[in-house]
Write a protein that holds these residues in place. Structure first.
Motif, short mmCIF file in Angstrom:
data_model
loop_
_atom_site.label_atom_id
_atom_site.label_comp_id
_atom_site.label_asym_id
_atom_site.label_seq_id
_atom_site.Cartn_x
_atom_site.Cartn_y
_atom_site.Cartn_z
N UNK A 378 -6.66 11.43 -0.27
CA UNK A 378 -6.25 11.97 1.03
C UNK A 378 -5.50 10.89 1.79
N UNK A 379 -4.25 11.16 2.16
CA UNK A 379 -3.46 10.21 2.95
C UNK A 379 -3.43 10.69 4.40
N UNK A 380 -3.54 9.75 5.32
CA UNK A 380 -3.51 10.07 6.75
C UNK A 380 -2.34 9.33 7.36
N UNK A 381 -1.40 10.07 7.94
CA UNK A 381 -0.22 9.46 8.55
C UNK A 381 -0.05 9.98 9.97
N UNK A 382 0.77 9.29 10.71
CA UNK A 382 1.04 9.71 12.08
C UNK A 382 1.40 8.50 12.93
N UNK A 506 -16.28 5.97 -3.49
CA UNK A 506 -15.28 6.40 -2.51
C UNK A 506 -14.53 5.18 -1.98
N UNK A 507 -13.25 5.37 -1.66
CA UNK A 507 -12.40 4.26 -1.23
C UNK A 507 -11.74 4.58 0.11
N UNK A 508 -11.56 3.54 0.91
CA UNK A 508 -10.79 3.64 2.16
C UNK A 508 -9.78 2.50 2.15
N UNK A 509 -8.52 2.85 2.20
CA UNK A 509 -7.44 1.86 2.19
C UNK A 509 -6.64 2.03 3.48
N UNK A 510 -6.87 1.14 4.43
CA UNK A 510 -6.20 1.22 5.73
C UNK A 510 -5.10 0.18 5.78
N UNK A 511 -3.86 0.60 5.48
CA UNK A 511 -2.72 -0.33 5.41
C UNK A 511 -3.06 -1.51 4.50
N UNK A 512 -3.62 -1.19 3.33
CA UNK A 512 -4.16 -2.24 2.45
C UNK A 512 -3.10 -3.16 1.88
N UNK A 513 -1.85 -2.75 1.84
CA UNK A 513 -0.80 -3.59 1.26
C UNK A 513 0.26 -3.95 2.30
N UNK A 514 -0.12 -3.94 3.57
CA UNK A 514 0.87 -4.15 4.64
C UNK A 514 1.47 -5.55 4.63
N UNK A 515 0.72 -6.54 4.11
CA UNK A 515 1.21 -7.93 4.16
C UNK A 515 1.66 -8.44 2.79
N UNK A 516 1.88 -7.53 1.86
CA UNK A 516 2.21 -7.93 0.49
C UNK A 516 3.67 -7.62 0.22
N UNK A 517 4.33 -8.51 -0.54
CA UNK A 517 5.75 -8.29 -0.84
C UNK A 517 5.91 -7.05 -1.71
N UNK A 518 7.12 -6.51 -1.70
CA UNK A 518 7.39 -5.22 -2.35
C UNK A 518 7.09 -5.25 -3.84
N UNK A 539 -6.44 7.16 2.43
CA UNK A 539 -5.39 6.15 2.52
C UNK A 539 -4.68 6.31 3.86
N UNK A 540 -4.69 5.26 4.66
CA UNK A 540 -3.95 5.23 5.91
C UNK A 540 -2.71 4.37 5.68
N UNK A 541 -1.55 4.91 5.95
CA UNK A 541 -0.33 4.16 5.66
C UNK A 541 0.77 4.53 6.65
N UNK A 542 1.61 3.53 6.96
CA UNK A 542 2.82 3.78 7.74
C UNK A 542 4.02 3.93 6.80
#
Length: 587
Positions: A378-382, A506-518, A539-542
Protein backbone atom coordinates in the motif's frame (compact mmCIF):
# COMPACT_ATOMS: atom_id res chain seq x y z
CA UNK A 1 -2.45 37.31 46.29
CA UNK A 2 -3.32 35.23 49.35
CA UNK A 3 -4.49 32.37 47.11
CA UNK A 4 -1.23 32.56 45.17
CA UNK A 5 0.85 32.34 48.35
CA UNK A 6 -1.29 29.47 49.59
CA UNK A 7 -0.84 27.58 46.30
CA UNK A 8 2.93 28.15 46.43
CA UNK A 9 3.07 26.90 50.02
CA UNK A 10 0.93 23.89 49.12
CA UNK A 11 3.17 23.15 46.16
CA UNK A 12 6.26 23.27 48.40
CA UNK A 13 4.64 20.95 50.94
CA UNK A 14 3.61 18.50 48.21
CA UNK A 15 7.17 18.49 46.85
CA UNK A 16 8.57 18.03 50.36
CA UNK A 17 6.25 15.05 50.94
CA UNK A 18 7.48 13.42 47.74
CA UNK A 19 11.10 13.97 48.79
CA UNK A 20 10.37 12.40 52.20
CA UNK A 21 8.78 9.40 50.47
CA UNK A 22 12.10 8.75 48.71
CA UNK A 23 14.09 9.31 51.91
CA UNK A 24 11.80 6.94 53.85
CA UNK A 25 13.25 3.97 51.96
CA UNK A 26 16.51 4.54 53.85
CA UNK A 27 14.99 5.17 57.28
CA UNK A 28 17.51 2.92 59.06
CA UNK A 29 20.39 4.96 57.67
CA UNK A 30 18.56 8.19 58.53
CA UNK A 31 18.03 6.97 62.12
CA UNK A 32 21.71 6.05 62.44
CA UNK A 33 22.70 9.48 61.08
CA UNK A 34 20.42 11.17 63.65
CA UNK A 35 21.99 9.10 66.43
CA UNK A 36 25.49 10.12 65.33
CA UNK A 37 24.36 13.75 65.11
CA UNK A 38 23.10 13.53 68.69
CA UNK A 39 26.42 12.01 69.82
CA UNK A 40 28.32 14.80 68.06
CA UNK A 41 26.15 17.52 69.60
CA UNK A 42 26.29 16.12 73.15
CA UNK A 43 30.08 15.81 73.07
CA UNK A 44 30.46 19.24 71.48
CA UNK A 45 28.33 20.74 74.26
CA UNK A 46 30.22 18.78 76.91
CA UNK A 47 33.56 20.35 75.93
CA UNK A 48 32.60 23.92 77.08
CA UNK A 49 31.61 22.51 80.50
CA UNK A 50 35.03 20.90 80.79
CA UNK A 51 36.66 24.12 79.62
CA UNK A 52 34.73 26.11 82.24
CA UNK A 53 35.79 23.68 84.94
CA UNK A 54 39.41 24.08 83.81
CA UNK A 55 39.11 27.88 83.97
CA UNK A 56 37.83 27.67 87.54
CA UNK A 57 40.90 25.57 88.45
CA UNK A 58 43.20 28.27 87.04
CA UNK A 59 41.81 31.24 89.02
CA UNK A 60 43.83 32.74 91.86
CA UNK A 61 47.53 33.33 92.41
CA UNK A 62 49.43 30.17 93.33
CA UNK A 63 46.12 28.31 93.29
CA UNK A 64 46.34 26.40 90.01
CA UNK A 65 45.31 22.74 90.18
CA UNK A 66 47.59 21.33 87.44
CA UNK A 67 46.56 17.73 88.06
CA UNK A 68 42.91 18.62 87.69
CA UNK A 69 43.60 20.67 84.53
CA UNK A 70 45.55 17.81 82.89
CA UNK A 71 42.75 15.37 83.76
CA UNK A 72 40.21 17.70 82.13
CA UNK A 73 42.42 18.09 79.05
CA UNK A 74 42.48 14.30 78.61
CA UNK A 75 38.69 14.24 78.74
CA UNK A 76 38.53 17.07 76.19
CA UNK A 77 40.92 15.15 73.87
CA UNK A 78 38.84 11.95 74.11
CA UNK A 79 35.59 13.89 73.51
CA UNK A 80 37.04 15.64 70.43
CA UNK A 81 38.38 12.36 68.99
CA UNK A 82 35.03 10.60 69.40
CA UNK A 83 33.27 13.66 67.90
CA UNK A 84 35.56 13.60 64.84
CA UNK A 85 34.92 9.88 64.21
CA UNK A 86 31.15 10.33 64.70
CA UNK A 87 31.09 13.27 62.25
CA UNK A 88 33.04 11.30 59.63
CA UNK A 89 30.69 8.30 59.88
CA UNK A 90 27.65 10.63 59.88
CA UNK A 91 28.83 12.39 56.70
CA UNK A 92 29.40 9.01 55.05
CA UNK A 93 25.82 7.99 55.94
CA UNK A 94 24.47 11.30 54.62
CA UNK A 95 26.33 10.86 51.32
CA UNK A 96 24.93 7.34 51.04
CA UNK A 97 21.35 8.53 51.64
CA UNK A 98 21.61 11.54 49.32
CA UNK A 99 23.08 9.80 46.31
CA UNK A 100 20.82 6.77 46.64
CA UNK A 101 17.79 9.11 46.73
CA UNK A 102 19.13 10.97 43.68
CA UNK A 103 19.72 7.66 41.89
CA UNK A 104 16.13 6.56 42.63
CA UNK A 105 14.69 9.86 41.40
CA UNK A 106 16.70 9.73 38.17
CA UNK A 107 15.68 6.12 37.57
CA UNK A 108 12.00 6.97 38.12
CA UNK A 109 12.31 9.99 35.82
CA UNK A 110 13.95 7.94 33.06
CA UNK A 111 11.42 5.11 33.43
CA UNK A 112 8.60 7.66 33.20
CA UNK A 113 10.16 9.07 30.02
CA UNK A 114 9.96 5.57 28.55
CA UNK A 115 6.26 5.38 29.50
CA UNK A 116 5.15 8.84 28.44
CA UNK A 117 3.05 9.15 25.29
CA UNK A 118 4.71 10.73 22.27
CA UNK A 119 2.40 13.74 22.49
CA UNK A 120 4.20 14.79 25.70
CA UNK A 121 7.63 14.69 24.04
CA UNK A 122 6.30 16.35 20.88
CA UNK A 123 4.94 19.28 22.90
CA UNK A 124 8.15 20.01 24.86
CA UNK A 125 11.72 20.86 24.02
CA UNK A 126 14.19 18.05 24.57
CA UNK A 127 16.66 20.44 26.19
CA UNK A 128 14.23 21.31 28.98
CA UNK A 129 13.61 17.62 29.68
CA UNK A 130 17.36 16.93 29.77
CA UNK A 131 17.84 19.91 32.10
CA UNK A 132 15.28 18.47 34.52
CA UNK A 133 16.83 15.01 34.65
CA UNK A 134 20.46 16.19 34.82
CA UNK A 135 20.97 19.77 36.08
CA UNK A 136 17.92 20.02 38.34
CA UNK A 137 18.60 16.69 40.02
CA UNK A 138 22.25 17.70 40.62
CA UNK A 139 21.13 20.94 42.27
CA UNK A 140 18.60 19.02 44.34
CA UNK A 141 21.38 16.62 45.46
CA UNK A 142 23.55 19.52 46.64
CA UNK A 143 20.69 20.99 48.70
CA UNK A 144 19.69 17.63 50.14
CA UNK A 145 23.26 16.78 51.14
CA UNK A 146 23.63 20.14 52.88
CA UNK A 147 20.30 19.57 54.60
CA UNK A 148 21.39 16.19 55.98
CA UNK A 149 24.84 17.40 56.94
CA UNK A 150 23.91 20.64 58.68
CA UNK A 151 20.19 20.60 59.44
CA UNK A 152 20.23 17.63 61.84
CA UNK A 153 23.25 18.82 63.82
CA UNK A 154 22.05 22.43 63.74
CA UNK A 155 18.64 21.70 65.22
CA UNK A 156 20.04 19.31 67.81
CA UNK A 157 22.75 21.82 68.75
CA UNK A 158 20.14 24.54 69.37
CA UNK A 159 17.97 22.26 71.50
CA UNK A 160 20.91 20.76 73.38
CA UNK A 161 22.48 24.15 74.07
CA UNK A 162 19.21 25.48 75.46
CA UNK A 163 18.93 22.50 77.83
CA UNK A 164 22.54 22.90 79.01
CA UNK A 165 22.09 26.66 79.49
CA UNK A 166 18.83 26.24 81.44
CA UNK A 167 20.52 23.70 83.70
CA UNK A 168 23.52 26.01 84.23
CA UNK A 169 21.75 29.36 84.79
CA UNK A 170 18.10 30.10 84.07
CA UNK A 171 18.18 33.96 84.00
CA UNK A 172 21.01 34.13 81.46
CA UNK A 173 19.34 31.38 79.40
CA UNK A 174 16.15 33.48 79.30
CA UNK A 175 18.12 36.37 77.77
CA UNK A 176 19.19 34.06 74.95
CA UNK A 177 15.64 32.72 74.47
CA UNK A 178 14.17 36.25 74.26
CA UNK A 179 16.53 37.28 71.43
CA UNK A 180 16.13 33.97 69.53
CA UNK A 181 12.85 34.82 67.68
CA UNK A 182 14.70 37.52 65.72
CA UNK A 183 16.65 34.75 63.95
CA UNK A 184 13.43 32.93 63.02
CA UNK A 185 11.91 36.13 61.64
CA UNK A 186 15.01 36.79 59.53
CA UNK A 187 15.06 33.20 58.22
CA UNK A 188 11.34 33.29 57.39
CA UNK A 189 11.68 36.61 55.56
CA UNK A 190 14.47 35.23 53.35
CA UNK A 191 12.93 31.79 52.78
CA UNK A 192 9.61 33.15 51.50
CA UNK A 193 11.42 35.09 48.78
CA UNK A 194 14.02 32.60 47.64
CA UNK A 195 11.83 29.68 46.48
CA UNK A 196 10.09 31.52 43.63
CA UNK A 197 13.40 33.07 42.53
CA UNK A 198 15.21 29.74 42.40
CA UNK A 199 12.29 28.08 40.59
CA UNK A 200 12.33 30.80 37.92
CA UNK A 201 16.11 30.34 37.69
CA UNK A 202 15.69 26.58 37.07
CA UNK A 203 13.02 27.15 34.41
CA UNK A 204 15.11 29.76 32.60
CA UNK A 205 18.18 27.51 32.76
CA UNK A 206 16.11 24.74 31.17
CA UNK A 207 15.08 27.13 28.39
CA UNK A 208 18.73 28.05 27.83
CA UNK A 209 19.79 24.38 27.75
CA UNK A 210 17.05 23.68 25.23
CA UNK A 211 18.26 26.44 22.88
CA UNK A 212 21.90 25.36 23.16
CA UNK A 213 21.04 21.72 22.40
CA UNK A 214 18.86 22.73 19.46
CA UNK A 215 21.50 25.01 17.96
CA UNK A 216 24.34 22.49 18.37
CA UNK A 217 22.24 19.74 16.78
CA UNK A 218 21.27 21.95 13.84
CA UNK A 219 24.43 23.99 13.23
CA UNK A 220 24.37 23.33 9.49
CA UNK A 221 20.82 24.68 9.15
CA UNK A 222 21.67 27.76 11.23
CA UNK A 223 24.73 28.53 9.11
CA UNK A 224 22.94 27.77 5.85
CA UNK A 225 20.32 30.44 6.54
CA UNK A 226 22.83 32.83 8.15
CA UNK A 227 20.91 32.83 11.41
CA UNK A 228 23.98 33.11 13.65
CA UNK A 229 23.31 36.70 14.72
CA UNK A 230 19.59 36.06 15.31
CA UNK A 231 20.39 33.01 17.41
CA UNK A 232 23.00 34.97 19.39
CA UNK A 233 20.39 37.66 20.07
CA UNK A 234 17.90 35.01 21.21
CA UNK A 235 20.52 33.43 23.45
CA UNK A 236 21.46 36.86 24.81
CA UNK A 237 17.83 37.61 25.69
CA UNK A 238 17.50 34.29 27.59
CA UNK A 239 20.90 34.84 29.19
CA UNK A 240 19.86 38.30 30.40
CA UNK A 241 16.70 36.87 31.96
CA UNK A 242 18.76 34.12 33.61
CA UNK A 243 21.17 36.73 34.92
CA UNK A 244 18.33 38.85 36.34
CA UNK A 245 16.55 36.01 38.15
CA UNK A 246 19.87 34.50 39.32
CA UNK A 247 20.98 37.82 40.79
CA UNK A 248 17.71 38.18 42.67
CA UNK A 249 17.94 34.62 43.98
CA UNK A 250 21.58 35.05 45.01
CA UNK A 251 20.86 38.46 46.58
CA UNK A 252 18.21 37.10 48.92
CA UNK A 253 20.30 34.04 49.74
CA UNK A 254 23.45 36.11 50.34
CA UNK A 255 21.84 38.37 52.95
CA UNK A 256 21.18 35.29 55.08
CA UNK A 257 24.63 35.06 56.61
CA UNK A 258 25.18 38.72 57.55
CA UNK A 259 21.63 39.03 58.90
CA UNK A 260 21.93 35.98 61.14
CA UNK A 261 25.46 36.99 62.21
CA UNK A 262 24.02 40.30 63.41
CA UNK A 263 21.47 38.39 65.51
CA UNK A 264 24.27 36.15 66.80
CA UNK A 265 26.22 39.21 67.92
CA UNK A 266 23.15 40.46 69.79
CA UNK A 267 22.86 37.13 71.62
CA UNK A 268 26.57 37.06 72.48
CA UNK A 269 26.54 40.67 73.71
CA UNK A 270 23.40 40.04 75.77
CA UNK A 271 24.94 36.98 77.44
CA UNK A 272 28.25 38.77 78.06
CA UNK A 273 26.73 41.92 79.62
CA UNK A 274 24.03 40.23 81.68
CA UNK A 275 26.37 37.39 82.71
CA UNK A 276 29.02 39.88 83.89
CA UNK A 277 26.54 41.49 86.28
CA UNK A 278 25.48 38.04 87.54
CA UNK A 279 29.15 37.03 88.04
CA UNK A 280 29.93 40.26 89.94
CA UNK A 281 27.12 39.48 92.36
CA UNK A 282 28.45 35.95 92.76
CA UNK A 283 25.57 34.25 90.96
CA UNK A 284 27.90 32.40 88.57
CA UNK A 285 31.59 31.54 88.49
CA UNK A 286 33.95 32.93 85.84
CA UNK A 287 34.43 29.43 84.45
CA UNK A 288 30.68 28.94 84.12
CA UNK A 289 30.36 32.34 82.44
CA UNK A 290 33.04 31.37 79.89
CA UNK A 291 31.06 28.15 79.39
CA UNK A 292 27.94 30.23 78.78
CA UNK A 293 29.74 32.45 76.27
CA UNK A 294 30.87 29.31 74.41
CA UNK A 295 27.27 28.12 74.42
CA UNK A 296 26.13 31.48 73.10
CA UNK A 297 28.48 31.00 70.14
CA UNK A 298 27.45 27.38 69.63
CA UNK A 299 23.77 28.25 70.03
CA UNK A 300 23.79 31.03 67.44
CA UNK A 301 26.13 29.38 64.92
CA UNK A 302 23.53 26.79 63.82
CA UNK A 303 21.18 29.66 62.93
CA UNK A 304 23.73 30.77 60.34
CA UNK A 305 23.99 27.23 59.02
CA UNK A 306 20.25 26.55 59.13
CA UNK A 307 19.50 29.84 57.35
CA UNK A 308 21.97 28.86 54.64
CA UNK A 309 20.47 25.37 54.53
CA UNK A 310 16.97 26.82 54.22
CA UNK A 311 18.11 28.87 51.23
CA UNK A 312 19.71 25.84 49.60
CA UNK A 313 16.66 23.71 50.39
CA UNK A 314 14.45 26.33 48.71
CA UNK A 315 16.60 25.96 45.59
CA UNK A 316 16.59 22.16 45.96
CA UNK A 317 12.80 22.04 46.35
CA UNK A 318 12.34 24.30 43.32
CA UNK A 319 14.45 21.89 41.24
CA UNK A 320 12.73 18.86 42.80
CA UNK A 321 9.33 20.32 41.86
CA UNK A 322 10.39 20.38 38.19
CA UNK A 323 11.63 16.79 38.19
CA UNK A 324 8.52 15.60 40.06
CA UNK A 325 6.35 17.32 37.45
CA UNK A 326 7.95 14.95 34.94
CA UNK A 327 7.64 11.90 37.19
CA UNK A 328 3.97 12.70 37.95
CA UNK A 329 2.98 13.08 34.30
CA UNK A 330 0.25 10.70 33.17
CA UNK A 331 1.88 7.73 31.39
CA UNK A 332 0.48 6.35 28.19
CA UNK A 333 -2.62 4.18 28.55
CA UNK A 334 -1.28 0.77 29.65
CA UNK A 335 -2.00 -2.42 27.74
CA UNK A 336 -5.29 -4.04 28.66
CA UNK A 337 -5.03 -6.80 31.27
CA UNK A 338 -6.18 -9.41 28.77
CA UNK A 339 -4.29 -7.86 25.85
CA UNK A 340 -3.37 -10.33 23.13
CA UNK A 341 0.26 -10.99 22.23
CA UNK A 342 0.50 -10.80 18.45
CA UNK A 343 2.59 -13.65 17.06
CA UNK A 344 3.13 -14.69 13.44
CA UNK A 345 0.93 -11.87 12.13
CA UNK A 346 -0.61 -12.55 8.74
CA UNK A 347 -0.71 -8.85 7.85
CA UNK A 348 -4.46 -8.34 7.50
CA UNK A 349 -4.91 -4.62 8.38
CA UNK A 350 -8.15 -2.65 8.48
CA UNK A 351 -8.93 0.97 9.40
CA UNK A 352 -12.61 1.56 10.11
CA UNK A 353 -14.12 5.06 10.42
CA UNK A 354 -10.94 6.43 11.96
CA UNK A 355 -10.98 10.02 13.24
CA UNK A 356 -7.85 11.63 14.69
CA UNK A 357 -6.34 15.06 15.36
CA UNK A 358 -3.28 16.16 17.30
CA UNK A 359 -5.09 19.26 18.57
CA UNK A 360 -8.81 18.92 19.39
CA UNK A 361 -9.89 22.05 17.52
CA UNK A 362 -7.89 21.20 14.36
CA UNK A 363 -9.34 18.30 12.45
CA UNK A 364 -6.86 16.16 10.53
CA UNK A 365 -8.06 12.63 9.69
CA UNK A 366 -11.80 12.11 9.34
CA UNK A 367 -13.74 8.95 8.55
CA UNK A 368 -10.67 7.12 7.24
CA UNK A 369 -11.43 3.61 5.93
CA UNK A 370 -8.97 1.12 4.50
CA UNK A 371 -8.75 -2.65 4.12
CA UNK A 372 -5.40 -4.27 3.35
CA UNK A 373 -5.02 -7.95 2.62
CA UNK A 374 -1.96 -9.96 3.66
CA UNK A 375 1.00 -9.39 1.36
CA UNK A 376 -0.38 -6.25 -0.31
CA UNK A 377 1.78 -3.21 -0.90
CA UNK A 378 0.00 0.00 0.00
CA UNK A 379 1.50 3.34 -1.07
CA UNK A 380 0.36 6.59 0.54
CA UNK A 381 0.93 9.82 -1.37
CA UNK A 382 -0.23 13.38 -1.11
CA UNK A 383 0.92 16.91 -0.34
CA UNK A 384 2.83 17.75 2.82
CA UNK A 385 0.62 17.84 5.91
CA UNK A 386 -2.15 15.70 4.46
CA UNK A 387 -1.75 13.01 7.15
CA UNK A 388 0.54 10.40 5.57
CA UNK A 389 2.94 10.07 8.50
CA UNK A 390 0.01 10.38 10.90
CA UNK A 391 -1.46 7.18 9.44
CA UNK A 392 1.87 5.47 10.16
CA UNK A 393 1.82 6.78 13.76
CA UNK A 394 -1.67 5.35 14.20
CA UNK A 395 -0.74 1.97 12.70
CA UNK A 396 2.19 1.68 15.13
CA UNK A 397 -0.03 2.96 17.96
CA UNK A 398 2.29 5.83 18.75
CA UNK A 399 -1.01 7.70 19.01
CA UNK A 400 -4.47 6.25 19.70
CA UNK A 401 -7.38 7.09 17.41
CA UNK A 402 -9.99 9.55 18.69
CA UNK A 403 -12.76 7.34 17.34
CA UNK A 404 -13.11 4.34 15.07
CA UNK A 405 -10.66 1.47 15.23
CA UNK A 406 -7.64 -0.13 13.59
CA UNK A 407 -7.51 -3.92 13.39
CA UNK A 408 -4.66 -6.33 12.68
CA UNK A 409 -5.70 -9.88 11.81
CA UNK A 410 -9.22 -9.03 12.99
CA UNK A 411 -8.20 -7.73 16.45
CA UNK A 412 -8.42 -4.10 17.52
CA UNK A 413 -4.81 -2.96 18.12
CA UNK A 414 -5.92 -1.50 21.48
CA UNK A 415 -6.49 -5.11 22.53
CA UNK A 416 -2.97 -6.11 21.43
CA UNK A 417 0.16 -5.47 23.51
CA UNK A 418 2.14 -2.55 22.13
CA UNK A 419 5.37 -4.52 22.23
CA UNK A 420 4.09 -7.39 20.09
CA UNK A 421 2.33 -5.01 17.69
CA UNK A 422 5.46 -2.96 17.05
CA UNK A 423 7.66 -6.06 16.84
CA UNK A 424 5.42 -7.21 13.98
CA UNK A 425 6.36 -4.10 11.97
CA UNK A 426 9.68 -3.25 10.38
CA UNK A 427 10.05 0.51 10.08
CA UNK A 428 12.44 2.65 8.03
CA UNK A 429 11.94 6.39 8.38
CA UNK A 430 13.21 9.40 6.50
CA UNK A 431 14.77 10.58 9.78
CA UNK A 432 17.55 8.15 10.69
CA UNK A 433 18.39 7.23 14.24
CA UNK A 434 21.58 5.51 15.31
CA UNK A 435 22.84 4.64 18.79
CA UNK A 436 26.31 5.12 20.23
CA UNK A 437 28.15 1.88 19.53
CA UNK A 438 29.64 -0.11 16.67
CA UNK A 439 28.18 -0.46 13.19
CA UNK A 440 27.42 -4.08 14.06
CA UNK A 441 25.52 -3.05 17.22
CA UNK A 442 23.37 -0.64 15.20
CA UNK A 443 22.41 -3.29 12.64
CA UNK A 444 21.65 -5.82 15.39
CA UNK A 445 19.38 -3.44 17.31
CA UNK A 446 16.17 -5.31 16.42
CA UNK A 447 17.80 -8.75 16.70
CA UNK A 448 20.60 -8.71 19.31
CA UNK A 449 21.24 -12.47 18.97
CA UNK A 450 21.86 -12.31 15.21
CA UNK A 451 24.90 -14.20 13.96
CA UNK A 452 27.76 -12.56 12.11
CA UNK A 453 26.62 -14.19 8.86
CA UNK A 454 23.11 -12.77 9.27
CA UNK A 455 24.50 -9.27 9.89
CA UNK A 456 26.68 -9.50 6.76
CA UNK A 457 23.78 -10.76 4.63
CA UNK A 458 21.52 -7.92 5.84
CA UNK A 459 24.22 -5.32 5.13
CA UNK A 460 24.79 -6.74 1.65
CA UNK A 461 21.07 -6.78 0.93
CA UNK A 462 20.90 -3.10 1.95
CA UNK A 463 23.99 -2.32 -0.18
CA UNK A 464 25.75 -1.08 2.95
CA UNK A 465 28.47 -3.73 3.07
CA UNK A 466 30.83 -1.99 0.62
CA UNK A 467 30.99 1.35 2.47
CA UNK A 468 31.19 -0.41 5.87
CA UNK A 469 34.29 -2.35 4.75
CA UNK A 470 35.94 0.96 3.80
CA UNK A 471 35.54 2.31 7.36
CA UNK A 472 38.66 2.24 9.62
CA UNK A 473 37.52 -0.76 11.69
CA UNK A 474 34.81 -2.06 9.38
CA UNK A 475 31.85 -3.43 11.35
CA UNK A 476 33.68 -2.61 14.61
CA UNK A 477 33.83 1.11 13.81
CA UNK A 478 32.42 3.16 16.68
CA UNK A 479 29.84 5.84 15.85
CA UNK A 480 27.75 8.16 18.02
CA UNK A 481 24.05 8.91 17.77
CA UNK A 482 24.46 11.46 14.97
CA UNK A 483 26.48 9.00 12.87
CA UNK A 484 29.76 10.92 13.09
CA UNK A 485 31.38 11.15 9.67
CA UNK A 486 28.74 9.00 7.94
CA UNK A 487 26.70 10.69 5.23
CA UNK A 488 22.92 10.89 5.51
CA UNK A 489 22.62 8.24 2.82
CA UNK A 490 24.98 5.86 4.61
CA UNK A 491 23.03 6.29 7.85
CA UNK A 492 19.83 5.47 6.01
CA UNK A 493 21.42 2.33 4.53
CA UNK A 494 22.27 1.17 8.07
CA UNK A 495 18.64 1.68 9.10
CA UNK A 496 17.51 -0.32 6.09
CA UNK A 497 19.99 -3.12 6.96
CA UNK A 498 18.55 -3.13 10.49
CA UNK A 499 15.07 -3.94 9.14
CA UNK A 500 16.37 -6.45 6.59
CA UNK A 501 17.98 -8.38 9.45
CA UNK A 502 14.67 -8.71 11.35
CA UNK A 503 12.30 -9.26 8.39
CA UNK A 504 9.01 -8.87 10.33
CA UNK A 505 5.66 -9.78 8.76
CA UNK A 506 4.68 -6.14 8.09
CA UNK A 507 6.77 -3.22 6.80
CA UNK A 508 6.51 0.56 6.97
CA UNK A 509 8.77 2.57 4.65
CA UNK A 510 8.40 6.31 5.22
CA UNK A 511 10.58 8.02 2.58
CA UNK A 512 13.06 5.21 3.22
CA UNK A 513 15.32 6.08 0.27
CA UNK A 514 15.03 9.88 0.37
CA UNK A 515 18.75 10.43 1.07
CA UNK A 516 20.14 7.77 -1.27
CA UNK A 517 21.56 8.40 -4.74
CA UNK A 518 19.51 7.25 -7.72
CA UNK A 519 21.78 4.35 -8.69
CA UNK A 520 21.80 2.89 -5.18
CA UNK A 521 18.08 3.58 -4.86
CA UNK A 522 17.32 1.38 -7.86
CA UNK A 523 19.23 -1.50 -6.25
CA UNK A 524 17.57 -0.85 -2.87
CA UNK A 525 14.15 -0.87 -4.51
CA UNK A 526 14.91 -4.32 -5.94
CA UNK A 527 15.99 -5.50 -2.48
CA UNK A 528 12.80 -3.99 -1.03
CA UNK A 529 10.75 -5.79 -3.66
CA UNK A 530 12.25 -9.13 -2.57
CA UNK A 531 11.79 -8.22 1.08
CA UNK A 532 8.14 -7.20 0.60
CA UNK A 533 7.16 -10.46 -1.08
CA UNK A 534 4.45 -12.00 1.11
CA UNK A 535 4.59 -9.11 3.60
CA UNK A 536 2.01 -6.38 4.08
CA UNK A 537 3.82 -3.14 3.33
CA UNK A 538 2.96 0.54 3.77
CA UNK A 539 5.05 2.91 1.68
CA UNK A 540 5.05 6.69 2.10
CA UNK A 541 6.78 8.43 -0.79
CA UNK A 542 7.02 11.78 -2.54
CA UNK A 543 8.86 10.35 -5.56
CA UNK A 544 6.04 8.60 -7.36
CA UNK A 545 8.49 6.60 -9.48
CA UNK A 546 9.20 4.43 -6.41
CA UNK A 547 5.59 3.27 -5.90
CA UNK A 548 4.41 2.33 -9.39
CA UNK A 549 4.44 -1.37 -8.48
CA UNK A 550 2.24 -0.90 -5.40
CA UNK A 551 -1.00 -2.93 -5.27
CA UNK A 552 -2.96 0.00 -3.81
CA UNK A 553 -2.11 3.68 -3.97
CA UNK A 554 -3.94 5.92 -1.54
CA UNK A 555 -4.04 9.58 -2.51
CA UNK A 556 -4.59 11.72 0.57
CA UNK A 557 -5.54 15.34 0.94
CA UNK A 558 -6.56 17.15 4.16
CA UNK A 559 -6.73 13.87 6.09
CA UNK A 560 -9.06 12.10 3.64
CA UNK A 561 -8.54 9.53 0.91
CA UNK A 562 -9.62 11.31 -2.26
CA UNK A 563 -8.43 8.65 -4.73
CA UNK A 564 -7.60 4.96 -4.49
CA UNK A 565 -6.37 2.40 -7.00
CA UNK A 566 -3.22 1.15 -8.73
CA UNK A 567 -0.85 3.29 -10.79
CA UNK A 568 -2.48 2.73 -14.18
CA UNK A 569 -6.03 3.20 -12.91
CA UNK A 570 -5.19 6.49 -11.18
CA UNK A 571 -3.35 7.83 -14.22
CA UNK A 572 -6.30 6.97 -16.44
CA UNK A 573 -8.64 8.78 -14.02
CA UNK A 574 -6.80 12.07 -14.71
CA UNK A 575 -7.38 13.19 -11.12
CA UNK A 576 -5.15 14.57 -8.38
CA UNK A 577 -2.67 11.66 -8.61
CA UNK A 578 -2.33 12.15 -12.34
CA UNK A 579 -1.58 15.84 -11.78
CA UNK A 580 1.04 15.00 -9.13
CA UNK A 581 2.65 12.38 -11.34
CA UNK A 582 2.89 14.52 -14.44
CA UNK A 583 4.19 17.49 -12.43
CA UNK A 584 7.20 15.33 -11.46
CA UNK A 585 7.90 14.00 -14.96
CA UNK A 586 6.95 16.86 -17.30
CA UNK A 587 10.63 17.87 -17.68
Amino acid sequence: MADKKQNKSGSQMATLRQVLNYIRRYWLMVGFSLFLAAVTVVLTLYVPILTGDAVDLLLGKDAVDFAGVFSIMKKIGIAMAVTAVAQWVMNTCNNHITYHVVRDIREDAFHRLEQLPLKYLDARSYGDIVSRVVADVDTFADGLLMGFTQLFTGVLTILGTLVFMLVTNVPIALVVICITPVSFLVARFIATRTFSMFKLQSETRGEQTSLIEEMIGNQKIVKTFSREEAVKEQFGEINDRLQACSLKAIFFSSITNPATRFVNSLVYAGVGIFGAFVAIRGGISVGRLSCFLSYANQYTKPFNEISGVVTELQNALACAARIFELIDEEPQIPDAENAKVLTDAEGNVALEKVHFSYVPDRKLIENFNLSVKPGQRVAIVGPTGCGKTTVINLLMRFYDVDSGRIKVDGTDIREITRGSLRTSYGMVLQETWLRTGTIRDNIRMGKPDATEEEVLEAAKAAHAHSFIKRLPQGYDTMINEDGGSLSQGQKQLLCIARVMLCLPPMLILDEATSSIDTRTEIRIQKAFARMMEGRTSFIVAHRLSTIQEADIILVMKDGNIIEQGNHETLLAGKGFYSTLYHSQFEG
